[in-house]
Every structure is written in C-alpha cells, then in structure tokens.
Design an enzyme around this catalytic site. Structure first.
Site, PDB file in Angstrom:
ATOM      1  N   CYS A  10       0.836  -1.202   0.000  1.00  0.00           N
ATOM      2  CA  CYS A  10       0.000   0.000   0.000  1.00  0.00           C
ATOM      3  C   CYS A  10       0.869   1.249   0.000  1.00  0.00           C
ATOM      4  O   CYS A  10       0.372   2.350  -0.191  1.00  0.00           O
ATOM      5  CB  CYS A  10      -0.924   0.002   1.213  1.00  0.00           C
ATOM      6  SG  CYS A  10      -0.048  -0.088   2.765  1.00  0.00           S
TER       7      CYS A  10
ATOM      8  N   CYS B 140      -2.211  -3.992   8.430  1.00  0.00           N
ATOM      9  CA  CYS B 140      -1.838  -2.626   8.815  1.00  0.00           C
ATOM     10  C   CYS B 140      -1.279  -2.593  10.232  1.00  0.00           C
ATOM     11  O   CYS B 140      -0.406  -1.787  10.546  1.00  0.00           O
ATOM     12  CB  CYS B 140      -3.044  -1.701   8.744  1.00  0.00           C
ATOM     13  SG  CYS B 140      -3.991  -1.865   7.226  1.00  0.00           S
TER      14      CYS B 140
HETATM   15 FE1  FES Z   1      -1.436   0.360   4.258  1.00  0.00          FE
HETATM   16 FE2  FES Z   1      -3.227   0.027   6.102  1.00  0.00          FE
HETATM   17  S1  FES Z   1      -3.544   0.024   3.969  1.00  0.00           S
HETATM   18  S2  FES Z   1      -1.111   0.201   6.339  1.00  0.00           S
END
Ligand code: FES
Length: 149
Positions: free
Chosen positions: A35, A105
């Site tokens: 992400c 996360c």
């Molecule tokens: Fe990247 Fe939560 S989506 S840390």
C-alpha cells in the site's frame, strides 16, 4: 455501521503520541510495499531500560494510525523485554479488533517498534534477548496471504 470498533475510530480521530522525539534513543522506520504506507517510531529509553516516551509518525491508512496510537500507549512506561512481547494481535485486541483486510496494517506498528529497539541496541552496542533484525518492508519474503481474506 462502520466496520471499525469505537476504539479504532477514537484512536484514528484522536491519535495518542503522534509526533517525534529529538535525540531519540532509538528510531525505527518500516513500510508496507503493497500500500506504500510508512511508519516511524521514536523511543526514549532510560538507563534502566524503561521506555519513558514514545512517539510515532505515519503516512498510513486509518487502521495504521489507530494501531500505532494504541501500540505506543501499550509500550509507554514498559521495560524493553515487556514491550517486545506486545504483538500486533495484542494491539488489535486492545482496539476490539480490526476488519480482516486491515490486519496487515497493524503489523506496521509492531515492526516499527522492533526496528526502533534494534536501532537502540545497535547504538548502545547491546543485544536485546528475543529481538530479531526487523525487516524494513513488512512484506519482504512473505506470500500473498492477505488476498485470501
Ligand atoms: Fe497500508 Fe493500512 S492500507 S497500512
């Protein structure tokens, strides 16, 4: 209804210990390549090995902010060896859970704390029992397991 517990929302909207510590005893930065989110943790550790202060900064999603906030609350005032025992599972439990797609996360906070402790140990020239060299990218060498949730 939000998929997030009230505690997650509270820590997301009012994060504890956000910021940085100048001349910190240890600083750890980790990222999630998937992400692109990044987390940095600053630790202030006294001569007795007690974490006196902790601050975090993140370029991360809401769940990363909430878990970091809770993780900093949990390690503050703890001895290094007790702080090491605080896993992402414990942080999630303290937050009354996270949606399954957001579990990864919570790893950012755990890994960033380990990275900061590693930095502290290296600076001091000591070895912390049970602490392994943290990865800078929490997905290094990991299978694509999140995809199954
Ligand atoms: Fe990247 Fe939560 S989506 S840390």
């Amino acid at each position: 209804m939000s998929a997030y517990s009230e505690k997650v929302m509270d820590h997301f909207q009012h994060p504890r210990n956000m910021g940085e510590i100048e001349n910190a005893s240890g600083v750890g930065t980790v990222g999630n390549a998937k992400c692109g989110d990044i987390m940095r943790i600053f630790l202030d550790i006294d001569d007795d090995g007690i974490i006196r202060d902790v601050k975090f900064k993140t370029f991360g999603c809401g769940a990363a902010v909430a878990t970091s906030s809770m993780a900093t609350e949990l390690v503050k005032g703890k001895r290094i060896e007790d702080a090491l025992k605080i896993t992402n599972a414990a942080v999630m439990e303290a937050l009354d859970g996270l949606p399954p797609v957001k579990v990864h996360c919570s790893l950012l906070a755990e890994e960033a704390i380990h990275a900061a402790l590693w930095d502290y140990a290296e600076k001091k020239g000591i070895k912390i029992e049970g602490l392994e060299k943290p990865k800078s990218d929490i997905h290094e060498g990991e299978e694509e397991e999140q995809e199954d949730y």
